[in-house]
Scaffold this motif. Structure first.
Motif, PDB file in Angstrom:
ATOM      1  N   ASN A  60      21.641  61.119  57.784  1.00  0.00           N
ATOM      2  CA  ASN A  60      20.832  60.053  58.379  1.00  0.00           C
ATOM      3  C   ASN A  60      21.629  58.782  58.610  1.00  0.00           C
ATOM      4  O   ASN A  60      21.196  57.895  59.344  1.00  0.00           O
ATOM      5  CB  ASN A  60      19.629  59.740  57.483  1.00  0.00           C
ATOM      6  N   SER A  61      22.783  58.663  57.938  1.00  0.00           N
ATOM      7  CA  SER A  61      23.603  57.462  58.086  1.00  0.00           C
ATOM      8  C   SER A  61      25.013  57.741  57.590  1.00  0.00           C
ATOM      9  O   SER A  61      25.265  58.730  56.892  1.00  0.00           O
ATOM     10  CB  SER A  61      22.999  56.290  57.297  1.00  0.00           C
ATOM     11  N   ASP A  62      25.931  56.857  57.970  1.00  0.00           N
ATOM     12  CA  ASP A  62      27.268  56.831  57.389  1.00  0.00           C
ATOM     13  C   ASP A  62      27.330  55.623  56.459  1.00  0.00           C
ATOM     14  O   ASP A  62      26.942  54.511  56.855  1.00  0.00           O
ATOM     15  CB  ASP A  62      28.344  56.689  58.468  1.00  0.00           C
ATOM     16  N   GLU A  63      27.806  55.840  55.242  1.00  0.00           N
ATOM     17  CA  GLU A  63      27.948  54.736  54.294  1.00  0.00           C
ATOM     18  C   GLU A  63      29.429  54.404  54.139  1.00  0.00           C
ATOM     19  O   GLU A  63      30.231  55.245  53.746  1.00  0.00           O
ATOM     20  CB  GLU A  63      27.366  55.093  52.928  1.00  0.00           C
ATOM     21  N   HIS A  64      29.782  53.166  54.458  1.00  0.00           N
ATOM     22  CA  HIS A  64      31.156  52.691  54.325  1.00  0.00           C
ATOM     23  C   HIS A  64      31.212  51.718  53.154  1.00  0.00           C
ATOM     24  O   HIS A  64      30.446  50.750  53.105  1.00  0.00           O
ATOM     25  CB  HIS A  64      31.606  51.993  55.608  1.00  0.00           C
ATOM     26  N   GLU A  65      32.106  51.989  52.211  1.00  0.00           N
ATOM     27  CA  GLU A  65      32.255  51.131  51.036  1.00  0.00           C
ATOM     28  C   GLU A  65      33.706  50.677  50.930  1.00  0.00           C
ATOM     29  O   GLU A  65      34.625  51.501  50.940  1.00  0.00           O
ATOM     30  CB  GLU A  65      31.857  51.873  49.762  1.00  0.00           C
ATOM     31  N   ALA A  66      33.907  49.368  50.846  1.00  0.00           N
ATOM     32  CA  ALA A  66      35.257  48.807  50.770  1.00  0.00           C
ATOM     33  C   ALA A  66      35.399  47.954  49.520  1.00  0.00           C
ATOM     34  O   ALA A  66      34.450  47.281  49.100  1.00  0.00           O
ATOM     35  CB  ALA A  66      35.543  47.955  52.008  1.00  0.00           C
ATOM     36  N   THR A  67      36.591  47.985  48.926  1.00  0.00           N
ATOM     37  CA  THR A  67      36.892  47.095  47.811  1.00  0.00           C
ATOM     38  C   THR A  67      38.103  46.234  48.149  1.00  0.00           C
ATOM     39  O   THR A  67      38.988  46.641  48.904  1.00  0.00           O
ATOM     40  CB  THR A  67      37.180  47.862  46.504  1.00  0.00           C
ATOM     41  N   LEU A  68      38.108  45.046  47.577  1.00  0.00           N
ATOM     42  CA  LEU A  68      39.266  44.153  47.598  1.00  0.00           C
ATOM     43  C   LEU A  68      39.568  43.821  46.145  1.00  0.00           C
ATOM     44  O   LEU A  68      38.721  43.262  45.441  1.00  0.00           O
ATOM     45  CB  LEU A  68      38.962  42.876  48.376  1.00  0.00           C
ATOM     46  N   SER A  69      40.754  44.188  45.685  1.00  0.00           N
ATOM     47  CA  SER A  69      41.110  43.926  44.288  1.00  0.00           C
ATOM     48  C   SER A  69      42.329  43.017  44.211  1.00  0.00           C
ATOM     49  O   SER A  69      43.227  43.069  45.054  1.00  0.00           O
ATOM     50  CB  SER A  69      41.357  45.238  43.532  1.00  0.00           C
ATOM     51  N   PHE A  70      42.333  42.181  43.182  1.00  0.00           N
ATOM     52  CA  PHE A  70      43.440  41.256  42.936  1.00  0.00           C
ATOM     53  C   PHE A  70      43.361  40.813  41.482  1.00  0.00           C
ATOM     54  O   PHE A  70      42.317  40.953  40.825  1.00  0.00           O
ATOM     55  CB  PHE A  70      43.372  40.044  43.877  1.00  0.00           C
ATOM     56  N   VAL A  71      44.458  40.275  40.980  1.00  0.00           N
ATOM     57  CA  VAL A  71      44.543  39.876  39.575  1.00  0.00           C
ATOM     58  C   VAL A  71      44.819  38.380  39.485  1.00  0.00           C
ATOM     59  O   VAL A  71      45.752  37.875  40.127  1.00  0.00           O
ATOM     60  CB  VAL A  71      45.655  40.659  38.842  1.00  0.00           C
ATOM     61  N   LEU A  72      44.014  37.669  38.693  1.00  0.00           N
ATOM     62  CA  LEU A  72      44.308  36.278  38.349  1.00  0.00           C
ATOM     63  C   LEU A  72      45.082  36.263  37.040  1.00  0.00           C
ATOM     64  O   LEU A  72      44.701  36.926  36.073  1.00  0.00           O
ATOM     65  CB  LEU A  72      43.019  35.465  38.198  1.00  0.00           C
ATOM     66  N   GLN A  73      46.159  35.502  37.007  1.00  0.00           N
ATOM     67  CA  GLN A  73      47.025  35.488  35.834  1.00  0.00           C
ATOM     68  C   GLN A  73      46.369  34.752  34.663  1.00  0.00           C
ATOM     69  O   GLN A  73      45.697  33.737  34.839  1.00  0.00           O
ATOM     70  CB  GLN A  73      48.355  34.819  36.174  1.00  0.00           C
ATOM     71  N   HIS A  74      46.601  35.283  33.456  1.00  0.00           N
ATOM     72  CA  HIS A  74      46.112  34.620  32.247  1.00  0.00           C
ATOM     73  C   HIS A  74      47.163  33.640  31.740  1.00  0.00           C
ATOM     74  O   HIS A  74      48.305  33.599  32.234  1.00  0.00           O
ATOM     75  CB  HIS A  74      45.776  35.650  31.167  1.00  0.00           C
ATOM     76  N   LEU A  75      46.801  32.847  30.746  1.00  0.00           N
ATOM     77  CA  LEU A  75      47.736  31.891  30.164  1.00  0.00           C
ATOM     78  C   LEU A  75      48.883  32.619  29.470  1.00  0.00           C
ATOM     79  O   LEU A  75      48.713  33.746  28.981  1.00  0.00           O
ATOM     80  CB  LEU A  75      47.012  30.996  29.154  1.00  0.00           C
ATOM     81  N   PRO A  76      50.053  32.008  29.404  1.00  0.00           N
ATOM     82  CA  PRO A  76      51.178  32.645  28.702  1.00  0.00           C
ATOM     83  C   PRO A  76      50.842  32.895  27.239  1.00  0.00           C
ATOM     84  O   PRO A  76      50.093  32.137  26.620  1.00  0.00           O
ATOM     85  CB  PRO A  76      52.310  31.615  28.835  1.00  0.00           C
ATOM     86  N   GLU A  77      51.390  33.964  26.701  1.00  0.00           N
ATOM     87  CA  GLU A  77      51.157  34.273  25.288  1.00  0.00           C
ATOM     88  C   GLU A  77      51.918  33.295  24.399  1.00  0.00           C
ATOM     89  O   GLU A  77      52.972  32.795  24.772  1.00  0.00           O
ATOM     90  CB  GLU A  77      51.608  35.709  24.992  1.00  0.00           C
TER      91      GLU A  77
END
Length: 247
Positions: free
Chosen positions: A230-247
């Motif tokens: 009955n339909s086409d389902e298109h699913e997209a992701t955008l992934s990226f990483v935010l840096q954490h504070l230095p240890e």
């Protein structure tokens, strides 16, 4: 109850079903696993068996900061599908054709079209797309032609802190996709109520994590095989990483 009240209830139920459908849709994204970049298939905190779905992965590609394609490949490594990053790409992208799926009234899903599941209440052909930013780009994110549905950040820089606003544009065939449903965090909040893109295909969300972020968008389009779905389902992701504070 007045007719208008009944219609309001029905509309509310339909909207809820749409949100539930988005929340329950498995996606693909890229994430680091043991210092390697892997293609993940799953939903929320659940990583499902991607090896047995390898034949559904139609392509994996890589690009530099300017959007020029560089060589890469996807290789099985134990339970993972690992991306070769020897050329140090800034962007990695993937496409999965997840096939035909039909759902019956008892809640069961079948990997078949409605022509084989005549009592199906939902029948769709599902396509999965993923784009991962490995590091900051030199400018605006390029539109990748192979990504039929793509989430593109508006502007030249991503936020660097969780909680900051991020405006994204959802594109279908390279053009703004109004009405696409967007969630800011597929991993940690997959049941959140989706936001819809405006006429220009944009929506503003808040960055959820000081770490891995996986933004997801879903767009339903008319079926490419009306006799089967009955339909086409298109699913997209955008992934990226935010840096954490230095240890």
């Amino acid at each position: 109850m007045k007719i208008t009240g009944k219609l309001a209830v029905v509309a509310s139920l339909i909207a809820g079903m749409g949100a539930a459908s988005l929340a329950q849709a498995h996606g693909i994204w890229f994430a680091q696993r043991s210092n390697q970049l892997a293609l993940i298939y799953g939903l929320g905190g659940d990583d499902l068996d991607v090896i047995k779905r390898q034949q559904k992965v139609k392509s994996v590609s890589a690009y530099d900061e300017q959007g020029k394609e560089v060589s890469t490949q996807l290789t099985p490594s134990g339970p993972l599908l690992v991306v070769n990053t020897d050329n140090q790409p800034a962007i990695v992208a993937g496409i999965m054709d997840n096939g035909l799926w039909s759902k019956t009234a008892d809640g069961k899903w079948y990997n078949k079209g409605k022509d084989e599941v005549p009592n199906a209440t939902i029948s769709e052909h599902t396509f999965k797309y993923a784009v991962h930013l490995r590091r900051p780009l030199d400018g605006a994110m390029p539109v990748l032609p192979a990504q039929k549905l793509q989430i593109v950040p508006v502007g030249k820089q991503l936020p660097d802190q969780m909680g900051q606003p991020l405006t994204v544009r959802v594109l279908f065939d390279g053009k703004p996709a109004p009405g696409a449903k967007v969630q800011p965090d597929l991993l940690n909040d997959p049941d959140s109520e989706p936001l819809k893109t405006g006429a220009d295909g944009t929506v503003t969300i808040k960055v959820r994590n000081q770490g891995l972020n996986v933004v997801v968008a879903i767009l339903d389009t008319p079926p490419s095989e009306p006799a089967k779905t009955n339909s086409d389902e298109h699913e997209a992701t955008l992934s990226f990483v935010l840096q954490h504070l230095p240890e």
